[in-house]
Design a protein around this motif. Structure first.
Motif, short mmCIF file in Angstrom:
data_model
loop_
_atom_site.label_atom_id
_atom_site.label_comp_id
_atom_site.label_asym_id
_atom_site.label_seq_id
_atom_site.Cartn_x
_atom_site.Cartn_y
_atom_site.Cartn_z
N ARG A 126 0.80 -1.23 0.00
CA ARG A 126 0.00 0.00 0.00
C ARG A 126 0.83 1.27 0.00
O ARG A 126 0.54 2.19 -0.76
CB ARG A 126 -0.96 -0.03 1.20
CG ARG A 126 -2.05 -1.08 1.03
CD ARG A 126 -2.89 -1.25 2.27
NE ARG A 126 -3.68 -2.48 2.15
CZ ARG A 126 -4.20 -3.13 3.17
NH1 ARG A 126 -4.04 -2.67 4.41
NH2 ARG A 126 -4.89 -4.25 2.96
N VAL A 127 1.85 1.35 0.82
CA VAL A 127 2.64 2.58 0.89
C VAL A 127 3.27 2.86 -0.47
O VAL A 127 3.22 3.99 -0.98
CB VAL A 127 3.71 2.49 1.98
CG1 VAL A 127 4.68 3.66 1.88
CG2 VAL A 127 3.06 2.46 3.36
N ARG A 128 3.84 1.85 -1.10
CA ARG A 128 4.45 2.03 -2.42
C ARG A 128 3.41 2.48 -3.44
O ARG A 128 3.66 3.37 -4.24
CB ARG A 128 5.11 0.73 -2.86
CG ARG A 128 5.73 0.81 -4.25
CD ARG A 128 6.34 -0.51 -4.65
NE ARG A 128 6.81 -0.48 -6.04
CZ ARG A 128 7.29 -1.53 -6.69
NH1 ARG A 128 7.38 -2.70 -6.07
NH2 ARG A 128 7.68 -1.43 -7.95
N ALA A 129 2.23 1.87 -3.42
CA ALA A 129 1.19 2.19 -4.39
C ALA A 129 0.69 3.62 -4.23
O ALA A 129 0.57 4.37 -5.20
CB ALA A 129 0.04 1.20 -4.28
N PHE A 130 0.39 4.02 -3.01
CA PHE A 130 -0.12 5.36 -2.77
C PHE A 130 0.95 6.42 -3.06
O PHE A 130 0.64 7.50 -3.56
CB PHE A 130 -0.66 5.49 -1.35
CG PHE A 130 -2.04 4.92 -1.17
CD1 PHE A 130 -3.13 5.76 -0.98
CD2 PHE A 130 -2.26 3.56 -1.19
CE1 PHE A 130 -4.41 5.25 -0.82
CE2 PHE A 130 -3.54 3.03 -1.03
CZ PHE A 130 -4.62 3.88 -0.84
N THR A 131 2.20 6.10 -2.75
CA THR A 131 3.30 7.01 -3.08
C THR A 131 3.44 7.17 -4.59
O THR A 131 3.70 8.28 -5.09
CB THR A 131 4.61 6.50 -2.47
OG1 THR A 131 4.48 6.40 -1.05
CG2 THR A 131 5.77 7.42 -2.81
N GLU A 132 3.26 6.08 -5.32
CA GLU A 132 3.35 6.13 -6.78
C GLU A 132 2.21 6.96 -7.37
O GLU A 132 2.42 7.74 -8.31
CB GLU A 132 3.33 4.70 -7.34
CG GLU A 132 3.43 4.60 -8.84
CD GLU A 132 4.79 4.98 -9.40
OE1 GLU A 132 5.02 4.76 -10.60
OE2 GLU A 132 5.64 5.53 -8.66
N LEU A 133 1.02 6.83 -6.82
CA LEU A 133 -0.09 7.65 -7.28
C LEU A 133 0.20 9.14 -7.05
O LEU A 133 -0.06 9.98 -7.91
CB LEU A 133 -1.37 7.23 -6.57
CG LEU A 133 -1.93 5.86 -6.95
CD1 LEU A 133 -3.01 5.44 -5.97
CD2 LEU A 133 -2.48 5.87 -8.37
N ALA A 134 0.75 9.44 -5.89
CA ALA A 134 1.09 10.84 -5.59
C ALA A 134 2.18 11.35 -6.52
O ALA A 134 2.18 12.53 -6.90
CB ALA A 134 1.53 10.97 -4.14
N ARG A 135 3.10 10.50 -6.91
CA ARG A 135 4.21 10.92 -7.78
C ARG A 135 3.72 11.47 -9.12
O ARG A 135 4.26 12.45 -9.64
CB ARG A 135 5.15 9.73 -8.04
CG ARG A 135 6.32 10.05 -8.97
CD ARG A 135 7.13 8.81 -9.30
NE ARG A 135 6.40 7.86 -10.15
CZ ARG A 135 6.24 7.99 -11.46
NH1 ARG A 135 6.74 9.04 -12.11
NH2 ARG A 135 5.57 7.07 -12.15
N VAL A 136 2.68 10.85 -9.69
CA VAL A 136 2.28 11.21 -11.05
C VAL A 136 1.27 12.34 -11.10
O VAL A 136 0.97 12.86 -12.18
CB VAL A 136 1.73 9.97 -11.79
CG1 VAL A 136 2.79 8.88 -11.84
CG2 VAL A 136 0.44 9.46 -11.18
N VAL A 137 0.71 12.75 -9.95
CA VAL A 137 -0.29 13.82 -9.92
C VAL A 137 0.39 15.14 -9.59
O VAL A 137 1.12 15.24 -8.61
CB VAL A 137 -1.40 13.51 -8.89
CG1 VAL A 137 -2.40 14.67 -8.83
CG2 VAL A 137 -2.12 12.22 -9.25
N ARG A 138 0.15 16.14 -10.40
CA ARG A 138 0.77 17.43 -10.15
C ARG A 138 0.13 18.14 -8.96
O ARG A 138 -1.04 17.83 -8.61
CB ARG A 138 0.72 18.31 -11.40
CG ARG A 138 -0.66 18.73 -11.84
CD ARG A 138 -0.57 19.57 -13.13
NE ARG A 138 0.05 18.83 -14.21
CZ ARG A 138 -0.58 18.52 -15.34
NH1 ARG A 138 -1.83 18.91 -15.55
NH2 ARG A 138 0.03 17.84 -16.29
#
Length: 217
Positions: A126-138
């Motif tokens: 979960r932490v990796r997935a949510f961090t990845e989602l945050a990475r791609v959103v400006r």
């Protein structure tokens, strides 16, 4: 690819044609889901139009998002789902990818849709997935999600369910709104709106959440 992810991918390859036959038109009967997507579209438009449906399945939401002025792209773990999406909802960019490793540049999207796609994340993913989602959103961009509300316990599919009928199985986790909000907060999002539809018979409560990417995260 770990065994759980492989199982999930293969199961959705098997289920792709069932979704293609049974899901079209469902959104028209779901005013709450349309309202959440409309709110997402309106708030995202202030930042841009480039959005991704992460876990897009057969691509059924992309025409709706496009009709709200957005420029949607689709990502799914299942190659067969992507094949069906290209066939049944053509005209959009689709890619096979894991949501823990998205094929987008940093801050390249104005928003992300995760429609019942976060329920498959095991605790250690979960932490990796949510961090990845945050990475791609400006910064200032939004993410909207629909999920099944629960206590966080692991669910496997019961006898008589759709997936057991097709001879497949996979892990699902129904998190509480608090758990979802905490994961988004830790990743650099702030809660904008949340709601739910109460349980009805064997159908669990459905949760909905709209979050915004913080500028200084």
């Amino acid at each position: 690819m770990d065994a759980g992810t492989e199982e999930l991918r293969d199961a959705h390859d098997t289920l792709a044609e069932w979704y293609a036959a049974n899901m079209p038109g469902k959104l028209e009967d779901m005013p709450v889901e349309r309202a959440m997507l409309d709110l997402f579209a309106e708030m995202t438009a202030a930042v841009g139009t480039e959005v991704a449906d992460v876990g897009c399945g057969t691509g059924r939401l992309l025409p709706y998002l496009a009709g709200r002025g957005l420029s949607p792209r689709g990502v799914d773990l299942s190659p067969r789902m992507i094949e069906v999406a290209r066939r049944d909802n053509p005209g959009y960019d689709y890619q096979v990818a894991d949501l823990r490793e998205l094929p987008f540049e940093d801050m390249s999207l104005a928003g992300v849709v995760c429609w019942f796609s976060l329920i498959y994340l095991a605790p250690d993913a979960r932490v990796r997935a949510f961090t990845e989602l945050a990475r791609v959103v400006r910064p200032g961009g939004c993410l909207v999600t629909a999920f099944k509300h629960g206590t966080g316990n692991l669910h496997r599919n019961a006898p008589g369910s759709l997936v057991s009928e097709f001879g497949v199985d996979f892990d699902r986790y129904w998190l509480s709104a608090r758990e979802m909000a905490d994961l988004f907060t830790a990743a650099g999002f702030v809660l904008v709106f949340q709601g739910h539809i109460p349980a009805a018979g064997a159908v669990p409560p459905y949760g909905y959440m709209l979050v915004r990417r913080l500028a200084d995260a």
